[in-house]
Design a protein around this motif. Structure first.
Motif, PDB file in Angstrom:
ATOM      1  N   HIS A 120     -83.606   4.313  85.629  1.00 54.48           N
ATOM      2  CA  HIS A 120     -85.176   3.873  86.163  1.00 54.48           C
ATOM      3  C   HIS A 120     -85.695   3.993  84.610  1.00 54.48           C
ATOM      4  CE1 HIS A 120     -89.349   3.258  87.175  1.00 54.48           C
ATOM      5  NE2 HIS A 120     -89.833   4.384  86.681  1.00 54.48           N
ATOM      6  N   TYR A 121     -85.675   5.229  83.329  1.00 49.44           N
ATOM      7  CA  TYR A 121     -86.150   5.346  82.274  1.00 49.44           C
ATOM      8  C   TYR A 121     -85.504   4.031  81.234  1.00 49.44           C
ATOM      9  CZ  TYR A 121     -87.275   8.557  78.346  1.00 49.44           C
ATOM     10  OH  TYR A 121     -87.696   9.182  77.046  1.00 49.44           O
ATOM     11  N   GLY A 124     -86.829   1.495  81.342  1.00 51.21           N
ATOM     12  CA  GLY A 124     -88.521   0.761  80.115  1.00 51.21           C
ATOM     13  C   GLY A 124     -89.383   0.972  82.269  1.00 51.21           C
ATOM     14  N   GLY A 125     -88.486   1.661  83.007  1.00 51.63           N
ATOM     15  CA  GLY A 125     -89.617   1.815  83.645  1.00 51.63           C
ATOM     16  C   GLY A 125     -89.184   0.183  84.602  1.00 51.63           C
ATOM     17  N   PRO A 166     -83.223  15.199  84.117  1.00 49.82           N
ATOM     18  CA  PRO A 166     -84.861  14.903  83.805  1.00 49.82           C
ATOM     19  C   PRO A 166     -84.066  14.029  84.553  1.00 49.82           C
ATOM     20  CG  PRO A 166     -84.051  14.996  81.655  1.00 49.82           C
ATOM     21  CD  PRO A 166     -83.097  15.729  82.277  1.00 49.82           C
ATOM     22  N   GLY A 167     -84.784  12.750  86.143  1.00 51.83           N
ATOM     23  CA  GLY A 167     -85.181  11.787  86.319  1.00 51.83           C
ATOM     24  C   GLY A 167     -84.983  11.898  87.653  1.00 51.83           C
TER      25      GLY A 167
ATOM     26  N   GLU B 337     -95.129   7.289  75.620  1.00 52.47           N
ATOM     27  CA  GLU B 337     -94.531   6.612  76.128  1.00 52.47           C
ATOM     28  C   GLU B 337     -92.808   7.405  76.551  1.00 52.47           C
ATOM     29  OE1 GLU B 337     -92.870   3.659  77.297  1.00 52.47           O
ATOM     30  OE2 GLU B 337     -94.916   2.556  77.396  1.00 52.47           O
ATOM     31  N   LEU B 338     -93.083   9.091  76.551  1.00 54.34           N
ATOM     32  CA  LEU B 338     -91.841   9.756  75.733  1.00 54.34           C
ATOM     33  C   LEU B 338     -91.723  10.007  77.309  1.00 54.34           C
ATOM     34  CD1 LEU B 338     -89.697  11.422  74.621  1.00 54.34           C
ATOM     35  CD2 LEU B 338     -91.203  13.625  73.775  1.00 54.34           C
ATOM     36  N   TYR B 339     -93.066  10.396  78.151  1.00 49.34           N
ATOM     37  CA  TYR B 339     -93.169  10.915  79.133  1.00 49.34           C
ATOM     38  C   TYR B 339     -92.909  10.234  80.750  1.00 49.34           C
ATOM     39  CZ  TYR B 339     -92.661  15.141  77.105  1.00 49.34           C
ATOM     40  OH  TYR B 339     -92.715  16.442  76.181  1.00 49.34           O
ATOM     41  N   THR B 340     -93.262   8.807  80.298  1.00 46.51           N
ATOM     42  CA  THR B 340     -93.641   8.072  81.164  1.00 46.51           C
ATOM     43  C   THR B 340     -91.888   7.481  82.014  1.00 46.51           C
ATOM     44  OG1 THR B 340     -94.077   6.094  79.906  1.00 46.51           O
ATOM     45  CG2 THR B 340     -95.748   7.092  80.718  1.00 46.51           C
ATOM     46  N   ASN B 341     -91.878   7.047  83.169  1.00 43.40           N
ATOM     47  CA  ASN B 341     -91.022   6.246  83.643  1.00 43.40           C
ATOM     48  C   ASN B 341     -89.591   7.347  83.853  1.00 43.40           C
ATOM     49  OD1 ASN B 341     -91.709   3.560  81.016  1.00 43.40           O
ATOM     50  ND2 ASN B 341     -92.157   3.093  83.544  1.00 43.40           N
ATOM     51  N   VAL B 342     -89.957   8.236  83.831  1.00 43.61           N
ATOM     52  CA  VAL B 342     -88.720   9.730  84.024  1.00 43.61           C
ATOM     53  C   VAL B 342     -88.423   9.589  86.011  1.00 43.61           C
ATOM     54  CG1 VAL B 342     -88.443  11.915  83.721  1.00 43.61           C
ATOM     55  CG2 VAL B 342     -89.343  11.363  82.056  1.00 43.61           C
TER      56      VAL B 342
END
Lengths: 350, 351
Positions: A120-121, A124-125, A166-167, B337-342
């Protein structure tokens, strides 16, 4: 007068089984996959079907209701089928895979740590990854003639190596009730979730389980006993040890609060901090080995964020920093024990 | 360099590779245009990228696809848009062949938020899932499992999609690949295992690392067809893929296609091929260049003229100019952005 409704009780495995069954009925995209999750694969024509159902029997009976297209016995190929679950999750299914024991996580760690957790990360989501990995862990940890008796490669806890990533969400149910709710929450989550199921919860986990589907939220700890003098914090079978310890301590006028973490990552740090700010003492109990463990992670977080609220140094009670031994006597020594928790609290109370 | 071309795993000769008798004259011309557009665009993308790297643009590690264009394009020529592809570390070519736009690709390499992956992936994860690419994947063999999962997904959801697993001959040594071939075969999944045998896993030659002369020989062990094709011949790759796609869509199970090809450049931009390859071998491979071969074939009676091909080259050059401008103009990601989509969907990392 209204008849009192009979409260239905289930034990651990059957509650997970019910969660899987109800979610598979609700959503045709939910499939289950793993080694011997049904058993006797492909032998229905000989009258053999559903021969095993996994170590908890959590998948027993699913094949007779949903068929081999959605209840898929795999070859011994953890890398392959966990990876296939990643691909299936990216393309419209919601796979629930069973890695028979957490000790086998090394066989598929790349697919969990590098692929599922990061997809996901890295994208880019732009992708969802609704997959669940169920896996059994833990020792029996008492001195019966046979402990768990599965020794160093079939008894580990190892959740720290999963919570580290993470994730990846990591949940650890402690009762039949929260096992069903967390399993359903994991299946409905759009990201990868690992569910760690203790092998020896036995009667401790048995209890009321509503028949209808429900969710126990991921990321939320549960204060299972209110107290004022010390916070005991644990997950899975260790929660029951904390409750046993709290009962003994109550006789000494020590009133312990017990937090069942339920989710190891993302951790409900706020519930822990709020509790410690009231009790001013913390003992973290962890069935995993101590180096780079949840116990020390939680201790470090509390030391960083609530140091001034502490009246005594934080204590951790963990498994021994050794491989899991075979002999029941040694296995009991390896595993955290109620008396260690009591001793840690007494020491804190000075 | 000699290729053992057009021989299936049992050693039987198959028909010579020639322009396939596609739909009709006009349909074939359209297909040939599409093929050349994509092959030329991959070549130009990689050559532009190489120039950017050599002139000091920081783009992280990149693995150039130059020389192998006929494989990605020949395979994708036989696919529908809805079919899935899982790629490798050397993935720019697969992305372009499957239709990913070059401007956001270039922006991704520049680490910009306008990139395909919002600047969070880079070359080794560059992808666009909306084009049904399961990811470019630098863990050898990992993507093969994702293709098998996509094939399983297509089977359970009854969609008739097929999934292609690209992997190199180096990854043919990875356990995942063997597990996946076995699973795909026992479940008769609509999966194509496409081995791009460019003869080198970084510096390790195939004859050292592989126990049999051809990766396709291993198909027999999994009860699936194994075909060897000349990976420099886009038509041969296209035709072999069509056969495998038909088999997959019919529910008959997976196939293994080994494309014998060659990586013109080093494993990545810092790899010196003169330390492990002879110059004569490199020259022989370049003499069989897939783009030159395509032009020669068109010149010898194919449906396209040289002027049409030159026009495509010119158009692709402009596309690349625009892509670099787009990449330069894009914003770098905000710190948040570092912390989004984790976590999915868009949770925050715990800290």
């Amino acid at each position: 007068m209204k008849e009192p409704t009979a409260v239905r009780e289930l034990s651990f495995g059957p509650s997970i089984n019910e969660a899987l069954r109800q979610e598979m009925r609700r959503d045709p995209n939910v499939i289950v996959m793993g080694e011997d999750i049904a058993g006797a694969a492909g032998r229905a024509h000989l009258g053999f079907i559903d021969a095993w159902g996994g170590p908890m029997r959590a998948t027993r009976g699913l094949i007779t209701e949903f068929g081999p297209e959605r209840v898929i016995d795999t070859p011994i190929s953890e890398m392959g089928f966990v990876g296939a679950a990643v691909g299936a999750a990216m393309t419209g299914l919601r796979p629930v895979v069973e890695v028979m024991f957490v000790d086998l996580i090394g066989m598929c760690y790349d697919q969990i740590a590098n692929q599922a957790a990061k997809m996901h990360y890295m994208m880019g989501g732009h992708v969802k990854l609704p997959m669940v990995i169920r896996t059994a862990y833990g020792t029996r940890g008492d001195k019966r003639a046979y402990g768990g008796g599965a020794a160093a490669q079939h008894s580990q806890t190892l959740y720290s190596v999963l919570a580290h990533i993470p994730g990846l969400k990591v949940v650890v149910p402690s009762t039949a009730y929260n096992a069903k709710g967390l399993t359903i929450a994991a299946i409905r989550d759009d990201g990868p979730v690992v569910v760690l199921e203790h092998k020896f919860l036995g009667l401790q986990a048995k209890g009321h389980v509503p028949e209808e589907p429900y969710v126990v939220p991921i990321g939320k700890a549960d204060v299972v006993r209110q107290g004022t003098h010390v916070t005991l914090c644990a997950a899975g079978r260790m929660t029951h040890l904390c409750l046993d310890a709290a009962q003994v301590l109550a006789a000494e006028q020590i009133n312990a609060e017990v937090i069942d973490l339920l989710t190891l990552n993302p951790l409900d740090e706020e519930t822990i901090l709020q509790s410690v700010r009231r009790t001013h003492r913390l003992v973290v109990v962890d069935e995993d080995t101590p180096v780079c463990s949840m116990a020390r992670d939680i201790a470090a977080r509390v030391a960083e964020k609530a140091f001034d609220d502490l009246d005594a140094p934080i204590k951790t009670v963990t498994a021994a920093d050794t491989p899991v031994p075979f002999s029941a006597v040694l296995e009991a020594l390896y595993t955290p024990r109620v008396e260690q928790i009591i001793a840690a609290v007494r020491e804190q109370m000075g | 360099m000699s290729f053992e071309t057009n021989r299936n795993a049992t050693g039987a000769a198959s028909a010579d590779a020639e322009v396939p008798s596609a739909p009709d004259g006009e349909g074939l011309a359209r297909k040939c245009l599409w093929i050349y557009e994509r092959m030329s665009l991959i070549r130009q993308f990689e050559e532009r990228l190489k120039w950017l790297v050599e002139t000091g643009t920081p783009v992280g590690p990149v693995h150039f696809y130059i020389g192998q264009e006929a494989v990605a394009v020949g395979v994708c020529a036989a696919l529908e848009d809805s079919d899935w592809v899982a790629s490798t570390h050397r993935g720019h070519g697969h992305c372009i062949a499957k239709g990913v736009a070059v401007a956001p690709m270039m922006a991704e390499l520049f680490g910009k938020v306008t990139g395909t992956n919002r600047g969070k992936g880079g070359s080794m994860h560059i992808t666009d899932i909306s084009k049904n690419i399961l990811g470019v994947n630098p863990i050898n063999g990992a993507g093969v499992a994702h293709a098998v999962g996509a094939g399983l997904s297509a089977k359970v959801r009854k969609t008739k999609q097929v999934a292609v697993a690209f992997f190199g001959e180096g990854s043919a040594g990875v356990g995942t690949v063997h597990e996946c071939m076995n699973m795909a075969a026992i479940w008769k999944l609509p999966v194509l295992f496409v081995c791009e045998n460019n003869r080198y896993a970084q510096t390790t030659p195939i004859e050292y690392a592989c126990s049999v002369p051809n990766v396709a020989d291993r198909a027999a062990a999994y009860g699936m067809p194994g075909v060897i094709v000349d990976g420099q011949d886009v038509f041969a790759v296209w035709r072999a893929t069509e056969t495998a796609v038909q088999r997959a869509r019919a529910g008959a199970g997976p196939s293994l296609i080994e494309c014998k090809t060659y990586r013109y450049l080093g494993h990545h931009q810092s790899d010196d091929t003169t330390r492990y390859r002879l110059p004569e071998e490199e020259q022989a491979a370049r003499d069989r260049d897939c783009l030159k071969g395509f032009r020669a074939r068109m010149n010898a009676g194919g449906p396209l003229t040289m002027a049409q091909l030159d026009e495509i080259d010119e158009r692709n050059k402009r596309l690349m100019d625009e892509a670099v401008e787009f990449a330069k103009a894009g914003a770098v990601p905000e710190a948040s952005e570092l912390y989004t989509n984790v976590y999915v969907p868009d949770g925050k990392a715990s800290r």
